[in-house]
Design an enzyme around this catalytic site. Structure first.
Site, PDB file in Angstrom:
ATOM      1  N   LEU A   1     105.290-114.858  38.943  1.00  0.00           N
ATOM      2  CA  LEU A   1     104.999-115.612  37.800  1.00  0.00           C
ATOM      3  C   LEU A   1     106.523-115.736  37.222  1.00  0.00           C
ATOM      4  CD1 LEU A   1     102.067-115.591  36.508  1.00  0.00           C
ATOM      5  CD2 LEU A   1     102.582-116.894  37.433  1.00  0.00           C
ATOM      6  N   ASP A   2     107.729-116.540  37.103  1.00  0.00           N
ATOM      7  CA  ASP A   2     108.585-116.457  36.266  1.00  0.00           C
ATOM      8  C   ASP A   2     107.786-116.399  35.080  1.00  0.00           C
ATOM      9  OD1 ASP A   2     108.317-118.991  34.478  1.00  0.00           O
ATOM     10  OD2 ASP A   2     108.356-120.089  36.147  1.00  0.00           O
ATOM     11  N   LYS A   3     109.525-115.758  34.706  1.00  0.00           N
ATOM     12  CA  LYS A   3     109.543-114.915  32.844  1.00  0.00           C
ATOM     13  C   LYS A   3     108.620-115.875  32.137  1.00  0.00           C
ATOM     14  CE  LYS A   3     113.540-115.025  30.317  1.00  0.00           C
ATOM     15  NZ  LYS A   3     113.201-115.799  28.815  1.00  0.00           N
TER      16      LYS A   3
END
Length: 203
Positions: A45-47
């Site tokens: 999952l991106d930041k």
């Protein structure tokens, strides 16, 4: 030989899905849980995204789940800026095109997308939006995961993604897990809930 271990994490927002990085960013090691050596995230999952993240010591699982011949469903609860019209919802459902990370055009094809009227009642996710700022919540189900795909999809219909929460991967659900919490699943349960071949990846 030690048995592999399998974890479900509610990844908080503003944390990358890694234990090691050359950049000064919040890492998974900040989670208050004694992960064993060799634990890694299955996919990412991106930041700025939050929600369900799977981790394991089994290096085979990423290939089985995301690179195998059978696609596997991932569900995302998405808050977008402004009210979404029926026409734009239909466009998302029928499929949209965007430029993927490799610079090539990608078309999603038909996608399961529906409005979520009450994210707190349905998913236990508090709205947090100021009442005077209009927005919509969507549940988007995908069997693919191009880089920033969900954000790019809603952008194609002229909406900005304000919040993105992964709430399920196949039958593993985020449920009422709080950000930063971890649960451990048995190997058998993990493979069964993900609908992947136990014999192919358990050893």
């Amino acid at each position: 030989m030690n048995k592999h271990r399998y974890f479900v994490l509610h990844k908080p927002r503003n944390m990358v899905s890694q234990f090691i990085s050359a950049d000064a960013v919040p890492l998974l090691g900040a989670i208050d849980f004694p992960f064993p050596e060799g634990t890694h995230a299955i996919g990412r999952l991106d930041k700025d995204s939050e929600g369900l993240l799977l981790l394991t010591t089994n290096k085979k699982v990423t290939r089985l789940l995301f690179e195998g011949p059978v696609p596997h469903r991932r569900d995302y609860l998405v808050m977008v800026k402004n009210r979404i019209s029926a026409e734009r919802l239909r466009l998302l459902q029928e499929g949209v095109s965007f430029i993927a990370a490799d610079g090539l055009p990608h078309h999603t094809g038909p996608v399961s997308v529906r409005l979520v009227e009450d994210p707190l009642a349905e998913f236990g996710i508090a709205d947090q939006r100021p009442a005077h700022i209009p927005s919509s919540w969507l549940l988007i189900s995908l069997c693919e995961g191009k880089y920033h795909q969900v954000r790019k999809m809603v952008s194609t219909v002229h909406h900005r993604c304000r919040r993105l929460i992964r709430v399920a991967i196949e039958d593993i659900l985020l449920g009422d897990m709080k950000p930063g919490t971890v649960i451990e699943l048995s190997e058998e349960t993990f493979f069964r809930l993900l609908h992947i071949d136990y014999d192919a990846g358990a050893n």
